[in-house]
Structure formats: C-alpha cells, structure tokens
Scaffold this motif. Structure first.
Motif, short mmCIF file in Angstrom:
data_model
loop_
_atom_site.label_atom_id
_atom_site.label_comp_id
_atom_site.label_asym_id
_atom_site.label_seq_id
_atom_site.Cartn_x
_atom_site.Cartn_y
_atom_site.Cartn_z
N ASP A 533 17.46 37.76 -4.63
CA ASP A 533 18.07 38.76 -5.48
C ASP A 533 18.22 38.22 -6.90
O ASP A 533 18.97 37.28 -7.13
CB ASP A 533 19.45 39.14 -4.90
N ALA A 534 17.49 38.78 -7.83
CA ALA A 534 17.56 38.31 -9.22
C ALA A 534 18.15 39.38 -10.12
O ALA A 534 17.84 39.44 -11.30
CB ALA A 534 16.17 37.91 -9.70
N ARG A 535 19.01 40.25 -9.53
CA ARG A 535 19.54 41.32 -10.36
C ARG A 535 20.69 40.86 -11.24
O ARG A 535 21.12 41.56 -12.13
CB ARG A 535 19.99 42.49 -9.48
N GLY A 536 21.20 39.64 -10.96
CA GLY A 536 22.26 39.10 -11.80
C GLY A 536 23.41 40.07 -11.91
O GLY A 536 23.95 40.53 -10.91
N GLY A 537 23.79 40.41 -13.12
CA GLY A 537 24.90 41.32 -13.34
C GLY A 537 24.61 42.75 -12.88
O GLY A 537 25.51 43.56 -12.81
N GLY A 538 23.36 43.05 -12.55
CA GLY A 538 23.05 44.38 -12.05
C GLY A 538 21.86 45.01 -12.75
O GLY A 538 21.18 45.84 -12.19
N ASP A 539 21.59 44.57 -13.97
CA ASP A 539 20.50 45.23 -14.70
C ASP A 539 19.30 44.30 -14.89
O ASP A 539 18.41 44.58 -15.69
CB ASP A 539 21.00 45.76 -16.04
N GLY A 540 19.30 43.20 -14.17
CA GLY A 540 18.11 42.36 -14.22
C GLY A 540 18.01 41.54 -15.48
O GLY A 540 17.14 41.73 -16.31
N ASP A 541 18.93 40.60 -15.66
CA ASP A 541 18.81 39.76 -16.84
C ASP A 541 17.83 38.62 -16.57
O ASP A 541 17.56 38.26 -15.45
CB ASP A 541 20.18 39.24 -17.26
N GLY A 542 17.30 38.08 -17.64
CA GLY A 542 16.24 37.09 -17.53
C GLY A 542 16.66 35.81 -16.84
O GLY A 542 15.89 35.22 -16.10
N ALA A 543 17.91 35.37 -17.05
CA ALA A 543 18.35 34.10 -16.48
C ALA A 543 18.27 34.14 -14.96
O ALA A 543 17.88 33.18 -14.31
CB ALA A 543 19.77 33.79 -16.92
#
Lengths: 556, 404
Positions: A533-543
């Motif tokens: 899961d690379a959605r991070g905060g929810g909107d798919g940040d690059g980090a």
C-alpha cells in the motif's frame, strides 16, 4: 482469505500510525504491587515486527510495573535507518530489534543508544521436515537435527536438491544473520570474517544459496507463506526447508506444519539474535526510569519462564527452562559477526551481486494521464532510489538493482508501450543504472489504464526467455482502477492457461492513487505475491511510492 | 449537619497530626545527588537496600551510566560526581575537570570466567591450573602464544574442547572503544607483549597487530560489560567459552550457590559449571569517586566510610577495605574467590591507553588490521607520561601490594 495490503514503510510515517498499539492496562493504577516500581509513564518503543508476540507479556508488565509500552513496528533495516538519521529521537524512548549488531557497526548508531539489555535469545537456523531430513541421512533426534554442519547443508543443496526459503539479508535480520553465519562457517577461518576472506568463499556460498528458492522482506511473512505453501502449494514454489529464528520454527511446529518442521542445530554453530531492549541516548529521565523498571520486570524469573514457554525464545535466566525442556535448547557455538561495517557491507553486496540466484524483474508502470504531476515525479524518485541514486543511505546501497539482475521497464496506459530490458553488470553497474533512470525520466503520462493487458504482456515476455534459476517477479504499479482492456476475471483465466513455471512468478501490486486495494490483493494472492500500500496519506504521495518500491526489493 | 461538620473537623485534625508524625519520622526531604558512573556499578546503585541506606543518610543518589571514556569527556550536565572504574579514566577525569579529590570505596580485579570443560581443556594445553581454593589461574603468556598461532578450541594441545565448533581460542571482551573492561584487558596484554613492562607508548609492529587481532577476530564487540556476561551465563560454553569480566560480576551474581545480592535484578546468575580464572598477570579496576560538588564529596565519603554501604558493596562482589568481609560474602554465596590476588600489573598512563584505543578505533574503521606503527604517525606525543598528573593526591593504595 484476503489479507489487507501491506502498508509500505509503516514505521516511517508515524502520522499514518496504523500499526500503533497501546498496551495499557486500562484503569490500572500506576505503581503496581512492587513498592519500588517507579513507573507511571509510557515507554515509546520502535520495535521489530517479530516482537509482536511479546504483547501479552507487555500487558502483564503494564499491570505489574505501571509502565505502558507503546510499540510501533517496523523492519530492522528501516529501523536502523531511522536511528542513524536521528529520526527516532523525538518519537521514541527506546528501540527493540532482534539484534543491534547491524546498528552498532555504524558510528552514528553506536552513539544513539544509552543502554542495551538483551532480554532473550534465538539462533537463526534451518528448519526442515523430519522425513526430508532422514532422506538426507541426517540424525533426527528428539525434535531437533544434530550432527550436521553448515557445510553438510551445502552438500545437501548440491547433491540432493534441498531447497529452502530465507528472507532478504538487506531487509531482515534473520536473512542477514544466516548470511553472516553461513559465510563464517564456510570460510572456516575460526574468526570473524574480514573483507579479504569474502572472495575466497564466494564459490561455496553460491553453492549454498543456490538452494534458496524463495525470498521475502520479512521473517513473519516468510513463515506464513511457507506454511501456506506446504499446505497447498498450487503453482508456487514450496521449498523443503526454511531458514528462520529457532523460536519461529518451534512455534510453527507446535501449531502444526504439514510435513513437520524441526530445527537443525548445526555442530558449527549459528548467529544468535539477542533482542536487546535499548534506551535511546535522547530519552528523558522519566523514560529512563520506566525503561529500567521494564527491563527488570522482563528479566525476572517468572517472566523469563513465560518467555521460554510461550515464545520459544531462549531465556537469559539460565534457570528459567524446566529441566525436561532443556533438550530443545541445546547449547550452540556462536559464529562470529563481522567486526567492521566494511566486512558486513562487502558480504551483503557480494550476496546480491554475485552469490544468490540473480533477479529477473519486470516493472509494469502506469503512465496513464492521471499520473501527471506529483505522481509521475514520485515514480521517478522511486526509480532513482532503486538505481542507486542515494548511495549514502543503507537503502541506496542494498536496495538498488543488483548485479546480474535483468530489469524490464514496461510502461502502460490505454495499451502497453514499448518495453525496454536492462541487464545490470556485476562490475561497474553505474552506466546501466543511469540508463534505467533516464528511461523512466522520459516517460510521459497519457491515456487510460490497461493493467491486465500489460500483465499478460509481462508474462508473455518472461515466457519468451528462459528465466532459469533466477528469482523472477513482476511489479505492477497503477494509480487507478484498471478500466481498459482485460479485467481481473479475464486475467485469472489467462493466468490459468500459463505454463506451470510461469504461474509461480509472483506479482507485487503497488496500491497507489485510486487503484482498488481489494482487487490488487486478490491479484497478489492468485500469483503468490504480496500487495503493498503506497497511498500514504490517502492521495498517493511520492514518498510512499518510494518506500513501497524499496520494500518490494526484499521480495525480489 | 452539625455532627457531620464536627466529624469533618476532627478528621482534618487527625490528618494533620498524622502528617506531622510522618514529617518527623521521615525527616526533611533527602538531598538529591547525581552521578555519572560506569555501567558495571548500575546494579549496586539500583539495589533498594543501597537506596534506602542513602535515604537514611539524607541522600537520594541518581546515576547515569556512561562508558569509561565518555565519563571523562562528556558534558556532565550538573552532575555532583563521576565514578569511573580505572586509574587512567580517573586521571583523565581529574584533568578534564580540574579536580583532585577522590575516594576509592572499592575495587575489583579482572578475571576470566569460563566453564569447567573449557578450563580443563586449557589445563591439558598447559595454559591453566586449578588451585586448592577452587579458583583457577590462567597463564596469559601461554594464552597469547596460542592466540598468536590462531589455535582453535578443538585443536588445543592435549585434546582440545569440542563445544566451540570452528572457533578460535579467544577471550570475549567488550568494545575497547567504549568500555573500561576491555581497556583493562588491553593493559594486561600490552604489558606481556612489551616484555613484561607497562607500555610507555602504544605498541606498534607485531605486538600492535597481535593486540588488534585479539579484538577484531572476536567480531562485533558488545558495548557494555553486562551484555556479554548475561550471554555467558545463559547461552552456554560454546557461545562464550571465556569471558573477560570484573570479579564483582562473578562474586556478586546469583547462581547455583544461591547468593543474595542481585536477586531482584533478574538474569545475571551463573551457569552450572562456571569457573573463575585469575589471569596471571591480571589488573585491578579501581572504582574511584571523583567529586565535583560538596554533595558529591559527601557521597564519596559515605561510600568509603559507612559500614553499611561497605557491607552492601561487598554483597555486590566488590572488594572493600575489609577484605575478609568480601571473601566471606563470596564464600557464603558458594563462590570460590582468591583471597589474595598477587600477580597484578598497573594500567598504563591515560595517553598511552588512549593511543592504543585510537589505533583500535582505526582498525575497526578500516575493516582490517592497522598498518605498522611507524608509517601511521601518531598525533600524540606517545612519550612516557607521568603516572599521575601534577598535584594528584598521593595515598592511593597500591594494588600490587594488596593485603587480604
């Protein structure tokens, strides 16, 4: 049985905090029963995920000492990186991994800890089914194989086709310990390995690691998959044996593994994890007191007995194992851990670039129009990390594309674009890594998302070449629902029609942007992969994308 | 209503009286004193009996542990005293802080802890002897000879020891870069490799390489003395055949003998078949209180003069001024100890120890053994430093003439 996608770099982003677990005895007054118990506080601990099985004991510790332990889990390497970078200081009071050896090789790491107290121990061993062990002519005693040296295991790989699962040494402590131990044993110098010893033992190590047919970035996931595959291999490789902590092998055997799993206690020893609970130099006085109370509690005789009985780790209190159970923890020689960072790094580099089976990786990269802007920038950043753009970090060194690895970049949008395949040379990989970087930098987003067509294309590509003995895998990065071309059911049918060898090639889907986590999980399940899961905060940040790509390296 | 208020008033009165009684009983708030100590004394200060005794004497002593080199160098952040564990560290501390007062409440010779089959294999190899008092003597010159040849445990002359796999005969030490215990080992091996003279400059050449190898061949070293001791005790003879340790770790530990002392501290007992070996020669860790304030001075004085604190120190395995008390405490605990440790060498001067450690640091950083000394050039003067800085107080009991 659908598992939620693995959240990439969960420990890094404390804000995500999905893995945070507060072990508090609700309403329990501080102080507990011991009059001297000073703790009334909370101890924030960054811990290796393999320590999750200590939770019941920590609940008890909270009741008895008043110290509430707040564990946040991450992988060993990630943890080391956080400590070395100074990121752990503000968020944690203590760290608790299976070993501090790797951390202590770094000068910044050594300075970061004020106190470290080993709480328990578990050697890293090979576990094998008793029938298979007997076939190999090994002596299966009471719950353990004895009289076998690491060189005998190497012979069984070479002569009898023994194969095994083991984690990636750059991502997980059990794989790292195994690599170090096997190298020390096969080099047979009697002392800690020096950089100059590594060349001499590369051939023998290649023989030993030819038996590694399954890899993963986490010892917990490896164990879970191992059992799953023993039960119902399907098309996935289901190795005879597994290298893992003695405690993991014993716990699995206790829970029942098809075919059984007994630890091999090598006559020439092992590398032992000693689980040091470590106070950070930056911790304040209250945390220091709570730490002291917790350590004292964990080392007390009754808790040590419980550790031995419930987690199958060796206690640090010699009397904590009942007489009749001592046979399951036979004393082992300790294989020396390298004295210098240079030796350890050279060994890990040799493992990836020259020793283990080479990797064959296909990256399916979504370049649909929704990727424009930050997302494509994040993707480029992730590929930069994998091409060694950040040579100063541990990740930059050990998570880049390896020597001998064949890397295919296959961009897709409404249809698949032209693929390009790169072979990373053993020596001087930089020009090829630079080509990969430049190629991905040149990708321009446009069109829809035909993910399954691209997947079918990737399998077709692998079918056209002989992937041979390598670790082949496919990464599918998509930022939206797959809305063009073949759908999941169509792909399931296509997958069933593939030759058996290809059906075992895992797909590692990266859940990003608006992609469907459930469907990606099903895809991982179908192919024997794992979704990230690379959605991070929810909107798919690059980090988050960068972290996911790095984490997947442990599985390739 | 009235009765209730009357009750309330008398309750308040009672509470007031109780508070007054409690105040009288407890006396004034104990004075808080902070110290920076070597980690090997952490258990002593954590002992509730020690804390209680200090409280009776009017003090709450809080300690932070530091590696012995760090004690001398680090910012002590308002500490009242330092409490390092060796003469060179004490010397450096006094120079750093411009102080000269000191107390030496207790000391501990360095020992090698082993396991019976290991000790017996060393005896067959002519490197160890069992004495009548139940302790052993380890011939350090013979040990160095065996390590120079990179002898493995299983290949020791006289049959060897099979439990250590492929391993070489090496004493497990702590990290010389951070830990006092390893610096003590350095004092002994450098003395022997220097023709039985205390070194006046860091040895180069073959001796320097041999010293570096004694550490680097062990692999990654443990940071503090507690960690390898716990592993020695818990993980068996094959894991740690021989451990360089403070005698106090052995004498103060719980174990099959059923000692008092560290009972509440959890792990740290001795394994079955543990043996204590006195290296010949050995060296002595002089635990030295170095006051920075009047309160720190008082803590040093109490540790040295208060009979109860001296008794508790002996229970933790330290040798105090009353040597019989230590011997009796250890024997009561079922621990053979040597009444008189005769063969003792002094630590080299601080600069020399630092010079040796700097070379080892270089060896760890380079990933191999140091180059010959003459090609490296030592920034330090390396000359014979005075044993004590000018103005240092005399009357330091000489460990070589220790009386039982």
């Amino acid at each position: 049985m659908r598992r939620p996608p693995h959240r990439a770099g969960a420990g890094v982003r404390a804000a995500a905090a999905a893995a945070v677990l507060v072990l508090a005895a609700a309403g329990c007054p501080a102080g507990g029963e011991g009059s001297g118990a000073p703790g009334a506080g909370e101890l924030r601990v960054l811990a290796g995920s393999e320590l999750a099985d200590m939770e019941p004991l920590l609940e008890r510790a909270a009741e008895e000492t008043g110290v509430e332990v707040r564990m946040e889990y991450t992988g060993t390497l990630d943890g080391v990186e956080q400590i070395v970078a100074g990121d752990a200081e503000d968020r944690y009071d203590a760290v608790w991994f299976s070993s501090n050896r790797y951390l202590n090789l770094r000068p910044e790491g050594r300075g970061a800890l004020r106190r470290e107290v080993p709480v328990m121990a578990s050697p890293v061993l090979l576990g094998v089914g008793p029938d298979r062990a007997r076939e190999l002519g090994w002596d299966v005693g009471d719950g353990s194989v004895t009289g076998v040296a690491w060189s005998d295991i190497a012979r069984a790989v070479d002569g009898d086709g023994l194969d095994y699962a083991m984690t990636s040494p750059a991502a997980s402590n059990s794989g790292f310990s195994a690599l170090v131990g096997v190298a020390a044993a096969l080099a047979d110098t009697g002392a800690a390995l020096e950089p100059a010893d590594i060349d001499g033992v590369t051939g023998e190590l290649a023989g030993f690691f030819a038996g590694q047919t399954f890899t993963a970035g986490s010892s917990g996931w490896l164990a879970e998959e191992y059992v799953d595959r023993r039960q119902d291999p399907g098309d996935r490789p289901a190795p005879d044996a597994m290298i893992n902590y003695e405690s993991v092998l014993m716990s699995l055997e206790e829970d029942g593994v098809p075919g059984g799993l007994v630890p091999v206690h090598p006559s020439d020893g092992a590398v032992t994890a000693d689980y040091p609970l470590s106070l950070l130099e930056s911790a304040d006085e209250d945390a220091g007191r709570d730490y002291g109370a917790l350590v004292e509690h964990l080392l007390s005789a009754p808790v040590q007995e419980e550790i031995a009985a419930t987690t199958h780790r060796r206690p640090m209190e010699p009397g904590a194992v009942p007489e009749e159970a001592r046979g399951s923890f036979p004393p082992l020689p300790e294989l020396p851990f390298p004295a210098t960072a240079e030796s350890a790094d050279a060994l890990v580099a040799a493992y990836y670039d020259r020793i283990r089976r080479p990797a064959r990786t296909v990256y399916l990269l979504d370049v649909s129009s929704s990727m424009a802007g930050e997302r494509i920038a994040g993707l480029r950043e992730a590929v930069h990390t994998l091409t060694g753009g950040d040579a100063d970090s541990i990740a930059g060194r050990f998570q880049r594309f390896y020597g001998r690895e064949r890397v295919t970049v296959l961009p897709f949008a409404s249809g698949t674009r032209r693929e390009r395949t790169f072979t990373v040379p053993e020596e001087d990989p930089e020009p090829v890594l630079g080509d990969i970087r430049a190629h991905v930098d040149g990708l321009q987003p446009e069109g829809g998302t035909a993910g399954y067509d691209a997947l079918a294309e990737a399998y077709a590509l692998l079918e056209r070449e002989d992937t041979g003995e390598g670790f082949a895998s496919i990464v599918l990065m998509t930022d939206g629902e797959i809305n063009s071309g073949m759908d999941f059911d169509g792909f399931t049918d296509a997958h069933a029609g593939l030759p058996a060898g290809l059906r075992g090639v895992p797909v590692f889907p990266v859940v990003f942007g608006e992609s469907d986590p459930g469907e990606m999980e099903d895809l991982a399940e179908l192919t024997g992969g794992r979704s990230f899961d690379a959605r991070g905060g929810g909107d798919g940040d690059g980090a988050a994308l960068d972290e996911a790509f790095r984490e997947i390296r442990g599985y390739q | 209503m009235r009765r209730i208020s009357a009750l309330a008033v008398s309750a308040l009165l009672v509470a007031g009286v109780l508070a007054a009684v409690a105040w009288n009983l407890a006396g004034p708030e104990p004075r808080r004193v902070t110290g920076v100590i070597g980690s090997e004394k952490a258990d002593f200060f954590a002992d509730p009996e020690v804390a209680e005794r200090f409280a009776d004497l009017g003090y709450t002593v809080e300690v932070r542990t530091r590696g012995s080199r760090a004690i001398a160098r680090s910012d002590l952040d308002g500490a009242d005293f330092g409490f390092p564990s060796s003469d060179p560290s004490a010397e450096a501390f006094q120079r750093e802080h411009g102080t000269d007062r000191e107390y030496r409440p207790f000391y501990s010779p360095m020992v090698v802890l082993g396991h019976r089959p290991v000790a017996e294999a060393l005896r067959e190899a002519g490197a160890a002897t069992e004495e009548d008092d139940g302790t052993w003597t380890l011939d350090m010159a013979a040990y160095l000879h065996l390590t120079r040849d990179r002898t493995r445990w299983r290949d020791l002359p006289g049959g060897g020891y099979d439990g250590a796999g492929r391993g070489e005969l090496l004493i497990r030490t702590t990290d010389p870069r951070t830990s006092n215990s390893a610096a003590m080992y350095l004092a002994v091996v450098s003395y022997l490799l220097n023709g039985e003279e205390v070194v006046q400059e860091p040895p180069g050449g073959e001796a320097g390489e041999h010293i570096a190898r004694l550490f680097l061949a062990q692999g990654a070293p443990p940071e503090s003395s507690k960690q390898p001791f716990d592993q020695y005790a818990a993980l068996g003879a094959g894991h740690t055949p021989l451990l360089w340790a403070y005698e106090a770790q052995y004498a103060g530990a719980r174990g099959p003998g059923g000692a008092e002392g560290a009972e509440e501290g959890g792990a740290g007992g001795l394994p079955d078949g543990a043996v204590v070996m006195y290296p010949a020669p050995t060296t002595v860790s002089n635990h030295t209180v170095l006051p920075l304030t009047a309160a720190g001075d008082e803590v040093g004085r109490l540790l040295t003069e208060d009979p109860e604190l001296q008794r508790l120190a002996a229970g933790h395995g330290f040798r105090t001024s009353d040597a019989d008390r230590f011997t009796a405490a250890a024997r009561d605990a079922g621990r053979p100890v040597r009444a008189q440790v005769g063969d003792v060498v002094n630590a080299p001067a601080y600069e020399v120890v630092e010079g040796m450690i700097t070379r080892l640091e270089q060896a760890y950083a380079d990933g191999g053994l140091p180059e010959p000394a003459d090609e490296r050039g030592d920034p330090r003067d390396g000359g014979a430093a005075p044993a004590r800085p000018p103005g240092a107080p005399p009357a330091r009991p000489d460990p070589t003439t220790e009386s039982a």
